[in-house]
Design a protein around this motif. Structure first.
Motif, PDB file in Angstrom:
ATOM      1  N   LEU A  23      17.201 -28.848 -44.215  1.00 23.97           N
ATOM      2  CA  LEU A  23      18.143 -29.747 -44.864  1.00 23.97           C
ATOM      3  C   LEU A  23      17.345 -30.331 -46.031  1.00 23.97           C
ATOM      4  CD1 LEU A  23      19.177 -32.124 -41.718  1.00 23.97           C
ATOM      5  CD2 LEU A  23      20.515 -30.654 -42.820  1.00 23.97           C
TER       6      LEU A  23
ATOM      7  N   ALA B 103      29.003 -31.457 -36.697  1.00 29.25           N
ATOM      8  CA  ALA B 103      27.846 -30.848 -37.419  1.00 29.25           C
ATOM      9  C   ALA B 103      27.663 -31.554 -38.726  1.00 29.25           C
ATOM     10  CB  ALA B 103      28.362 -29.389 -37.823  1.00 29.25           C
ATOM     11  N   ASN B 104      28.231 -32.308 -39.250  1.00 28.35           N
ATOM     12  CA  ASN B 104      28.138 -33.027 -40.446  1.00 28.35           C
ATOM     13  C   ASN B 104      28.053 -34.496 -40.160  1.00 28.35           C
ATOM     14  OD1 ASN B 104      28.060 -31.011 -42.416  1.00 28.35           O
ATOM     15  ND2 ASN B 104      30.316 -30.629 -42.276  1.00 28.35           N
TER      16      ASN B 104
ATOM     17  N   HIS C 142      25.674 -37.325 -39.109  1.00 30.40           N
ATOM     18  CA  HIS C 142      24.060 -37.304 -39.009  1.00 30.40           C
ATOM     19  C   HIS C 142      23.845 -38.876 -38.677  1.00 30.40           C
ATOM     20  CE1 HIS C 142      23.533 -33.587 -41.300  1.00 30.40           C
ATOM     21  NE2 HIS C 142      24.453 -34.159 -42.061  1.00 30.40           N
TER      22      HIS C 142
ATOM     23  N   TYR D  89      23.258 -24.046 -36.420  1.00 31.32           N
ATOM     24  CA  TYR D  89      24.871 -23.602 -36.560  1.00 31.32           C
ATOM     25  C   TYR D  89      25.352 -23.064 -35.298  1.00 31.32           C
ATOM     26  CZ  TYR D  89      24.116 -24.323 -41.771  1.00 31.32           C
ATOM     27  OH  TYR D  89      23.745 -24.904 -42.995  1.00 31.32           O
TER      28      TYR D  89
ATOM     29  N   LYS E 212      18.916 -27.785 -39.603  1.00 32.42           N
ATOM     30  CA  LYS E 212      20.073 -27.908 -39.031  1.00 32.42           C
ATOM     31  C   LYS E 212      20.655 -26.480 -38.128  1.00 32.42           C
ATOM     32  CE  LYS E 212      25.120 -28.544 -40.739  1.00 32.42           C
ATOM     33  NZ  LYS E 212      25.981 -28.872 -41.777  1.00 32.42           N
TER      34      LYS E 212
ATOM     35  N   THR F 230      19.443 -21.328 -38.405  1.00 33.49           N
ATOM     36  CA  THR F 230      19.246 -22.572 -38.711  1.00 33.49           C
ATOM     37  C   THR F 230      18.842 -22.551 -40.208  1.00 33.49           C
ATOM     38  OG1 THR F 230      16.690 -22.072 -38.032  1.00 33.49           O
ATOM     39  CG2 THR F 230      18.032 -23.014 -36.463  1.00 33.49           C
TER      40      THR F 230
END
Length: 197
Positions: free
Chosen positions: A59, A21-22, A24, A51, A49, A56
């Protein structure tokens, strides 16, 4: 036993999803601010983003990201970038801070990877809903506001706009300086058709 395997599998799936998830890689973005001297932009990512609970969130704006233009030690090509222009944001594998400040080979500085703060910008990622400026698939076209430079496959150049010459223009050993007038550069003893500008 099957229940244990299923539980372990689900636990691993959730752990991997949370870790990724982190991470990019690349996103479309919109320019918020641009510094042409440093070739540095602030950009807003345009995809939110997502989840695990399906919620959402937008960003944050990424600041001080370098903008990539074609460039070498003895060559550069730049063009204007304005607020609202659309770009591709790429995220580097490691921290870019020391490299951007000093150049050369650098230690990464910390353990972060594919972080939002290590973005670089490439102008030009537009959606299909905003058509290309190209009028065909044969010519090279450079367009800036109303001015155009078109290079045809047969080698001819076509220009739209006024031609202002600084220095000598030489073709087939004949100077064209005295033949440029009223927005048209004529052959004047030079082989080939007139060049409309």
């Amino acid at each position: 036993m099957a229940d244990v395997k299923a539980t372990l599998s689900e636990t691993l799936r959730v752990a991997i999803s949370r870790a990724l998830a982190n991470v990019h890689t690349a996103l479309p973005g919109k320019v918020e601010k641009y510094d042409h001297e440093k070739q540095m932009a602030s950009v807003k990512p345009l995809i939110k983003k997502l989840y695990l609970d399906k919620k959402t969130a937008s960003l944050p704006v990424i600041v001080n990201a370098p903008v990539i233009f074609p460039r070498t030690a003895n060559f550069s090509f730049t063009h204007p970038i304005e607020e609202g222009d659309l770009v591709l944001i790429l995220f580097c594998e490691r921290s870019m801070e020391k490299y951007l400040a000093e150049g050369g080979e650098q230690e990464p500085g910390d353990r972060r990877k594919f972080d939002l703060s290590d973005a670089i910008i490439i102008p030009g990622l537009y959606p299909f809903s905003e058509p290309s400026k190209a009028t065909n698939n044969e010519d090279v076209l450079i367009k800036f506001h109303e001015a155009e430079l078109r290079i045809k496959p047969d080698g001819n150049f076509y220009m739209k706009g006024d031609l202002i010459v600084e220095g000598d223009v030489i073709a087939d050993d004949v100077s064209l300086k005295e033949h440029v007038h009223s927005g048209v550069a004529t052959g004047g003893g030079v082989s080939g058709p007139p060049v409309v500008v």
